[in-house]
Design an enzyme around this catalytic site. Structure first.
Site, PDB file in Angstrom:
ATOM      1  N   ASP A  47      71.892 -20.321 -23.402  1.00 26.94           N
ATOM      2  CA  ASP A  47      70.733 -19.454 -23.254  1.00 26.94           C
ATOM      3  C   ASP A  47      71.173 -18.247 -22.439  1.00 26.94           C
ATOM      4  OD1 ASP A  47      67.500 -19.685 -23.525  1.00 26.94           O
ATOM      5  OD2 ASP A  47      68.160 -18.426 -21.860  1.00 26.94           O
TER       6      ASP A  47
ATOM      7  N   ARG B 123      61.746  -9.712 -21.783  1.00 30.04           N
ATOM      8  CA  ARG B 123      62.037  -9.009 -23.046  1.00 30.04           C
ATOM      9  C   ARG B 123      60.746  -8.598 -23.733  1.00 30.04           C
ATOM     10  NH1 ARG B 123      66.822 -13.165 -24.683  1.00 30.04           N
ATOM     11  NH2 ARG B 123      68.394 -12.003 -23.539  1.00 30.04           N
TER      12      ARG B 123
ATOM     13  N   SER C  41      69.436 -12.355 -26.818  1.00 29.38           N
ATOM     14  CA  SER C  41      69.608 -13.799 -26.695  1.00 29.38           C
ATOM     15  C   SER C  41      71.031 -14.270 -27.031  1.00 29.38           C
ATOM     16  CB  SER C  41      68.600 -14.465 -27.629  1.00 29.38           C
ATOM     17  OG  SER C  41      69.200 -15.388 -28.464  1.00 29.38           O
TER      18      SER C  41
ATOM     19  N   ARG D  53      71.523 -16.820 -28.990  1.00 31.81           N
ATOM     20  CA  ARG D  53      71.408 -17.701 -30.158  1.00 31.81           C
ATOM     21  C   ARG D  53      72.551 -17.469 -31.154  1.00 31.81           C
ATOM     22  NH1 ARG D  53      65.842 -14.570 -31.533  1.00 31.81           N
ATOM     23  NH2 ARG D  53      65.590 -15.202 -29.371  1.00 31.81           N
TER      24      ARG D  53
HETATM   25  C1  MIC Z   1      65.386 -15.882 -25.526  1.00 32.04           C
HETATM   26  O1  MIC Z   1      64.882 -15.618 -24.447  1.00 32.04           O
HETATM   27  O2  MIC Z   1      65.543 -15.043 -26.437  1.00 32.04           O
HETATM   28  C2  MIC Z   1      65.834 -17.291 -25.787  1.00 32.04           C
HETATM   29  C3  MIC Z   1      64.923 -17.877 -26.798  1.00 32.04           C
HETATM   30  O3  MIC Z   1      65.721 -18.042 -24.605  1.00 32.04           O
HETATM   31  C4  MIC Z   1      67.285 -17.242 -26.250  1.00 32.04           C
HETATM   32  C5  MIC Z   1      67.827 -18.495 -26.741  1.00 32.04           C
HETATM   33  C6  MIC Z   1      67.390 -18.843 -28.129  1.00 32.04           C
HETATM   34  O4  MIC Z   1      67.292 -17.968 -28.997  1.00 32.04           O
HETATM   35  O5  MIC Z   1      67.171 -20.030 -28.356  1.00 32.04           O
HETATM   36  C7  MIC Z   1      68.259 -16.690 -25.220  1.00 32.04           C
HETATM   37  O6  MIC Z   1      67.869 -15.901 -24.389  1.00 32.04           O
HETATM   38  O7  MIC Z   1      69.456 -16.970 -25.305  1.00 32.04           O
HETATM   39 FE1  SF4 Z   2      62.515 -19.161 -22.251  1.00 29.40          FE
HETATM   40 FE2  SF4 Z   2      61.745 -16.647 -22.276  1.00 29.40          FE
HETATM   41 FE3  SF4 Z   2      63.434 -17.463 -20.468  1.00 29.40          FE
HETATM   42 FE4  SF4 Z   2      64.238 -17.236 -23.000  1.00 29.40          FE
HETATM   43  S1  SF4 Z   2      63.579 -15.593 -21.657  1.00 29.40           S
HETATM   44  S2  SF4 Z   2      64.627 -18.965 -21.584  1.00 29.40           S
HETATM   45  S3  SF4 Z   2      62.344 -17.843 -24.058  1.00 29.40           S
HETATM   46  S4  SF4 Z   2      61.313 -18.145 -20.689  1.00 29.40           S
END
Ligand code: MIC
Ligand code: SF4
Length: 640
Positions: A119, A379, A533, A535
């Site tokens: 993450d 974000r 992210s 991901r």
């Molecule tokens: C995010 O804030 O965009 C997420 C969801 O936490 C992502 C991880 C994901 O896409 O599962 C992140 O920040 O890495």
């Molecule tokens: Fe979760 Fe938002 Fe933090 Fe990503 S930015 S870990 S979606 S709380």
């Protein structure tokens, strides 16, 4: 020469490489974390490595993203994560226990240790003096197996803080101010260290808000010293034994030093649709607000929530506003309940959501059509909230509450006197929602649901590639553009064929079909391609759709690593103006790929115009081997 804090931790964890800015280094990783949206894929990858038990000091699997169970998919994934964690020596934080970064800070983070998490906001741990990185799931899987984590040795930036924040001005405003100064690409390739007299005035949760949002600057990570404030926080969490002091040497050298006077800061706000689109809150005062959301890994600590409750106490929210509050962890929520602050929150008309990411990732609470939403998150990318035409602004909890009470954007310093908030000396410790792994993993059966589909296979590179430029996009493309999240799509993170229908949906819904029809494809991007992210799906899905290369002006750190891990060749323009020469739909030929990868330079010939474009790829030997093997998973299998 003296060392920075980060350099000290790197030196203590260096497995290979030289601590020279720009060269590849490999680090030993002490701790890992995963969350459920990236974790299913990470554990599937870990399983294919055939390692019975994790080899880290501590690995934790959190469930915090996919908590809306509107079908069997998420519940099945939770069950998979719980069983796979038990089997392989990973602690499992149950759904409802809280957001990974908040819980990790409270219960597991240790100064001086290294942490990687699947993450991008894993650098939150820098608030407690950890060297913590966001990474793709496959890199985390490798680290769980005892493998090193490879990064480019970053530059060192220092932010020197003086003064003290005024009432209603917060750590979030410090982050927004730095985003205003540096932009979303200003931290790329750098570790940001926070220092100066002003640091002493900031609590651990405030520091963690700041290191959390270093991610939005594109920074490799951010870190604070570990000092008496850190010790007090750990002591209050019953973990004083985990404390070690950490500071930079007085003669440590930094590539850049930025000064911020905390006393001079104002409440700040990031306007749609980028975290660096920052102005002062007073400049937007009076703008009508439809929704306010307080929470996320940036601003969901007990301290944040107590302040919110104290401002709301005895007041009700404006009739035109819908207010959601998601406490960051079970610890935060139970302590709010114990001291009565939860009652003040509920009495105000707020909707209390579970301790999870929730609206931050579009998991419910999407704004109304064209709605203005003020969020304490990190974000505000287009469409991320789940409502494409929503106008999402990022603010501090204080600014959020001010808008919830008045119905319009309001400078919180106009609210009067900030009520006093006293932090408890000890936190309520109850780790019953963290399940320890089985002693004997062999007897644990891993339960899989039908939503888990096969991992896509990438093709190794031949020496010549002829491919169509199936998409051309501009600067600052985020992974939310490439592979959107949200309640409807997130449950399919272990089902790449299904996910692929949504790739680049925000920019161009016809992209998936076009890419599939083209066979081998290339994406053309602007600067900072892949920011946001961690991901890996933003690489795995394009790979599944036939993308072989991405040619961009520049890349974001985690995404470029994910592209290589997925077997996609990342290339940059030698001359950024050549971006203009390539049209969407043209056919490019890349010759002598192997040799070009070694030299760090390749030439693409545009079949339509006949033009030659010089492209760069500064790949290490290991990265070349990964690409030639068709991705990190194949490479790891081949190299043990
Ligand atoms: C995010 O804030 O965009 C997420 C969801 O936490 C992502 C991880 C994901 O896409 O599962 C992140 O920040 O890495
Ligand atoms: Fe979760 Fe938002 Fe933090 Fe990503 S930015 S870990 S979606 S709380």
């Amino acid at each position: 020469m003296g060392k920075t804090i980060a350099q000290k931790i790197i030196a203590a964890h260096l497995v290979s490489g030289e601590m020279k800015t720009g060269s590849e280094i490999a680090l030993r990783i002490d701790q890992t974390l995963t969350q459920d949206a990236t974790g299913t894929m990470a554990y599937l990858e870990f399983e294919t490595m055939g390692i019975p038990r994790v080899r880290t000091e501590l690995s934790v699997a959190y469930v915090d993203h996919n908590t809306l169970q509107s079908g069997f998919e998420n519940a099945d994934d939770h069950r998979y994560l719980q069983t796979v964690a038990a089997k392989h020596g990973v602690y499992f934080s149950r759904p409802g226990n809280g957001i990974c970064h908040q819980v990790h800070l409270e219960r597991f983070g240790k100064p001086g240790k290294t942490l990687i998490g699947s993450d991008s906001h894993t650098p939150t741990g820098g608030g407690i003096g950890m060297l913590a990185f966001g990474a793709g799931g496959l890199d985390v899987a490798v680290a769980m197996g005892g493998g090193a984590y490879y990064i480019t040795m970053p530059k060192m930036f220092k932010v020197e803080l003086t003064g003290k924040l005024r009432p209603f001005v917060t750590a979030k405003d410090v982050s927004l101010e730095l985003l205003r100064i540096l932009s979303v690409k200003g931290g790329v390739g750098a570790i940001i260290e926070w220092g100066g007299e002003g640091v002493k005035t900031l609590s651990v949760p405030e520091r963690a808000t700041i290191t959390n949002m270093g991610t939005e600057l594109g920074a490799t990570t951010s870190i604070f010293p570990s000092d008496e404030t850190t010790r007090a926080f750990l002591k209050a969490q019953g973990r004083e034994a985990d404390y070690i002091p950490l500071a930079s040497d007085p003669d440590a050298e930094y590539d850049r030093v930025i000064h911020i006077d905390l006393s001079a800061l104002k409440p700040m706000i990031a306007c749609p649709h980028s975290p660096d689109n920052v102005v002062s809150v007073d400049s937007l005062a009076g703008t009508k607000v439809d929704q306010v959301c307080i929470g996320s890994c940036t601003n969901s600590s007990l301290q944040d929530m107590l302040k919110v409750a104290a401002i709301l106490k005895g007041r009700t929210i404006a009739p035109g506003v819908s207010l959601s509050i998601s406490p960051g962890s079970k610890q935060v929520l139970t302590m709010l309940a114990d001291c009565g602050a939860l009652t003040d929150i509920l009495a105000s008309g707020a909707r209390v959501l579970e301790c999870a990411c929730g609206p931050c990732i579009g998991m419910g609470f999407s704004p109304n059509s064209g709605g203005v939403s003020l969020r304490t998150f990190n974000r505000n990318f287009l469409g991320r909230s789940g409502t494409k035409d929503a106008q999402v602004y990022l603010v501090s909890p204080e600014t959020a509450v001010a808008a919830a009470l008045t119905g319009v954007i309001t400078d919180p310093t106009t609210l009067g006197t900030m009520p006093a908030v006293v932090m408890p000396d000890t936190f309520r410790i109850d780790d019953s929602a963290v399940l320890a792994p089985a002693q004997d993993g062999a007897s644990v059966e891993v339960l899989r649901g039908p939503n888990i589909k096969e991992f896509p296979k990438s093709k190794p590179f031949a020496d010549t590639l002829t491919a169509t430029t199936v998409l051309k996009v501009g600067d600052n493309i985020t992974t939310d553009h490439i592979m959107p999240a949200g309640a409807k799509i997130l449950p399919y993170r272990s089902n790449i064929p299904f996910l692929s229908q949504f790739c680049f949906q925000v920019c161009d819904p016809a992209f998936p079909e076009r890419a599939k029809a083209a066979g081998d494809g290339i994406i053309i991007g602007g600067s900072n391609y892949g920011q946001g992210s961690s991901r890996e799906h933003a690489a795995l899905v394009p790979m599944y759709l036939g993308i072989r290369c991405v040619i961009a002006k520049s890349f974001a750190r985690i995404h470029v690593a994910n592209l290589i891990n997925a077997g996609i060749l990342p290339l940059t323009f030698q001359n950024p103006e050549d971006y203009e020469l390539i049209e969407q739909g043209s056919s490019l030929v890349l010759d002598n790929i192997r040799e070009g990868m070694e030299r760090g330079e390749l030439t693409a010939v545009d079949m339509n115009s006949g033009k030659k474009i010089v492209l760069l790829c500064s790949l290490t030997e290991r990265q070349r081997a990964i690409l030639l093997a068709g991705g990190l998973l194949n490479y790891t299998k081949e190299n043990g």
